[in-house]
Design an enzyme around this catalytic site. Sequence first.
Site: not given
Ligand code: 5RP
Length: 221
Positions: A30, A32, A85, A95, A97-98, A104
């Site tokens: 992600g 972050t 997320d 989690k 979102g990606g 994970e």
């Molecule tokens: C990816 C995830 C990420 O940790 C989550 O989507 C947060 O992403 P970001 O740091 O871009 O806000 O679970 O599958």
Amino acid sequence: MDQNALKKLVGEYALKYVNDDDMIVGVGTGTTVKYFIDALATIKHKIQGAVSSSEASTALLKSYGIHVYDLNSVDKLDIYVDGADEIDHNLNMTKGGGAALTREKIIAAVAKKFICIADESKYVGVLGAFPLPVEVIPMARSYVARQIVKLGGTPVWRENVLTDNGNWIIDVHNLQILNPVEFEQKLNNIVGVVTNGLFAARGANELVLGRANGQVEVIKR
Ligand code: 5RP
């Protein structure tokens, strides 16, 4: 501070957890985590390498010359650093979102300590406002969606997204997850679900939270 600056702040702060020479570091996915990987590159000579939760993170780690181990060849992982997320006050997370939730969750299961890095916008009282991702075997998509409706959610197929494992993602809208451990289990019990994005049975051990005023707060489970 804006959200991006806070992501950078917590990504760099998490370097404090890489405190043993020759560590293998679990790395999430992600925007972050990208800042964490950038920071990790500055001490790459001190670590043995990393295990990675996605093709995207693997590519970035390798571009920095950080060795990426196959998880099967690693029998001990002290830390796993990843974003979320949403994260609640008991450090349960959503989690995916990606779309990297399955790998994970596997690395999180292996790691002794899960360090979540997040900006304040992710810190919530009740999980569910951010749609909950569920990775499904493609042929089970419609069946899983119907079961999700029975659980009170509104499933939306994330079209044109294929996970690193060759599966599809359903995002579940309109949830208020009052009992995260139980709901995670219910979703796991649906045939055709590979993984759901609730990390409650195995939540975070520590949250490195970037507050809007630019302060970092560490919250322990
Ligand atoms: C990816 C995830 C990420 O940790 C989550 O989507 C947060 O992403 P970001 O740091 O871009 O806000 O679970 O599958």
